[in-house]
Enzyme design. Structure first.
Site, PDB file in Angstrom:
ATOM      1  CE1 TYR A   1      -8.971  -0.748   9.371  1.00  0.00           C
ATOM      2  CE2 TYR A   1      -9.608   0.231  11.466  1.00  0.00           C
ATOM      3  CZ  TYR A   1      -8.717   0.120  10.425  1.00  0.00           C
ATOM      4  OH  TYR A   1      -7.552   0.858  10.431  1.00  0.00           O
TER       5      TYR A   1
ATOM      6  N   GLY B   1       0.826  -1.211   0.000  1.00  0.00           N
ATOM      7  CA  GLY B   1       0.000   0.000   0.000  1.00  0.00           C
ATOM      8  C   GLY B   1       0.850   1.246   0.000  1.00  0.00           C
ATOM      9  CB  ALA B   2       4.287   1.721  -0.993  1.00  0.00           C
ATOM     10  CG  ASN B   3      -0.489   3.463  -4.610  1.00  0.00           C
ATOM     11  OD1 ASN B   3      -0.610   2.385  -4.029  1.00  0.00           O
ATOM     12  ND2 ASN B   3      -1.512   4.108  -5.127  1.00  0.00           N
TER      13      ASN B   3
ATOM     14  N   GLY C   1      -1.058   7.881   1.044  1.00  0.00           N
ATOM     15  CA  GLY C   1      -1.200   7.879   2.490  1.00  0.00           C
ATOM     16  C   GLY C   1       0.104   7.633   3.220  1.00  0.00           C
ATOM     17  CB  ILE C   2       0.818   6.235   6.595  1.00  0.00           C
ATOM     18  CG1 ILE C   2       0.050   4.913   6.528  1.00  0.00           C
ATOM     19  CG2 ILE C   2       0.032   7.289   7.362  1.00  0.00           C
ATOM     20  CD1 ILE C   2      -0.252   4.311   7.887  1.00  0.00           C
ATOM     21  N   GLY C   3       1.708   4.919   3.661  1.00  0.00           N
ATOM     22  CA  GLY C   3       2.613   4.039   2.937  1.00  0.00           C
ATOM     23  C   GLY C   3       3.507   4.809   1.987  1.00  0.00           C
TER      24      GLY C   3
END
Length: 342
Positions: free
Chosen positions: A207, A53-55, A57-59
């Site tokens: 969640y 999930g690096a593209n 937000g925090i990623g």
């Protein structure tokens, strides 16, 4: 091999971190030690960091700041186009950055297996694995493997990815597995066998359960490594309330849409920038902290502020539940997660 049942378009999951990368953000060449003050430059040349999930937000913020240290950063994201955009943004900021791009759909164990194979082929070791990507969907959302979506994406896929990359992690001299949880874990019901297939779909409980599963996994991984005499660290963290795309999905019912709208409104006032939320992940990745610790912001009910070790819920420390979840995850994922002498 994991089978991949068919789904309808409305059942497809939407992991956080697969949105448009935010361009034009202010750069910090050095990581920040506590969310406030600059810290001396860190040289991580030769280090390989994999971030799901690096593209956005925090990623994305974690990826760009690790790239600034000279680390080779492997972006592991669901959407190739958005991942490529994030890579371009990082390279435009840090011309010498070494960025790899690996497509992974955490809603498909087949995709997780394929992505792990690519990473293994391309890289001789993995020094930092950041299990970051997360999602919250609608009632009844399922993964391609027919598990409840939050459990499947947030926990099971990352469990499988860690196991599949274990050889590369053990090949690194001081590897770290960083698992991103949330304060939401405190309201989860401790019932691991029900999490993959809940009888009453509830997106908030789903969640919370996935975030509790993240902690149970991180702590149990630490315990198993310690028992096997392995120096690899397992570190859990939570980013506080950060401005990300996690609440971007639109549940169908009016009541749930209203709840989401209220959370978004509160977040617009309270949430810290994603760059600040990333400090917990960065601290877990590079700071001199012990395996088995849980890190997060220390102010405003742990929503923001300097990163410090903090206590998690009693349920998250339940060794029996952790062992049950571990064995269940092996059964569901098909990944026989064996540590040496473990």
């Amino acid at each position: 091999m994991v089978t991949q049942p068919s789904t309808t378009p409305t059942d497809r999951i939407q992991p956080d971190g697969d949105r448009r990368a935010a361009p034009g953000l202010d750069s910090h060449a050095a990581l920040r030690a506590n969310g406030n003050a600059p810290r001396p430059p860190i040289d991580l040349r030769g280090t390989i960091a994999v971030i799901t999930g690096a593209n956005s937000g925090i990623g994305f913020q974690t990826a760009r700041q690790l790239a600034a240290t000279g680390a080779t950063v492997v972006l592991a994201c669901r959407h190739p186009g958005r991942m490529a955009e994030a890579a371009r943004a990082i390279r435009s900021e840090h011309a010498g950055a070494t960025i790899d791009e690996v497509t992974i759909d955490l809603g498909s164990l087949r995709s997780v297996t394929a992505a792990a194979s690519i990473i293994t082929d391309r890289h001789p070791h993995v020094d930092i694995l950041i299990n970051n990507a997360g999602m919250i969907g609608g009632p009844g959302w399922r993964t391609l493997d027919d598990f409840e979506a939050c459990f499947g994406v947030n926990h099971l896929a990352h469990f499988a990815l860690t196991g599949l990359l274990l050889d590369r992690l053990l090949a690194a001299p001081e590897a770290r597995v960083v698992t991103v949880s949330s304060t939401a874990h405190r309201v989860a019901r401790l019932d691991p066998r029900a999490w993959p297939n809940p009888t009453i779909p509830d997106i908030y409980q789903a969640y919370a359960a996935s975030k509790l599963a993240n902690l149970l996994f991180a702590y149990h991984l630490h315990s198993r490594m310690a028992a096997a005499g392995i120096g690899m660290r397992s570190i859990a963290c939570q980013p506080g309330w950060a401005a990300t795309k996690l609440l971007s999905s639109s549940p169908r019912s009016l009541g749930r849409r209203a709840s989401m709208a209220a959370l978004r409104a509160a977040g617009a006032i309270i949430a810290q920038p994603a760059e600040d939320g990333a400090q917990s992940l960065l601290h877990a990745s590079v700071a001199d902290v012990p395996s088995g610790v849980y890190l997060g912001p220390s102010r405003w009910w742990h929503t923001r502020g300097p990163v410090r070790p903090q206590a998690s819920s009693t349920d998250s420390r339940n060794a029996q539940a952790a062992s049950l979840l571990w064995d269940l995850s092996i059964e569901l994922s098909g990944v026989d997660f064996r540590l040496p002498d473990g």
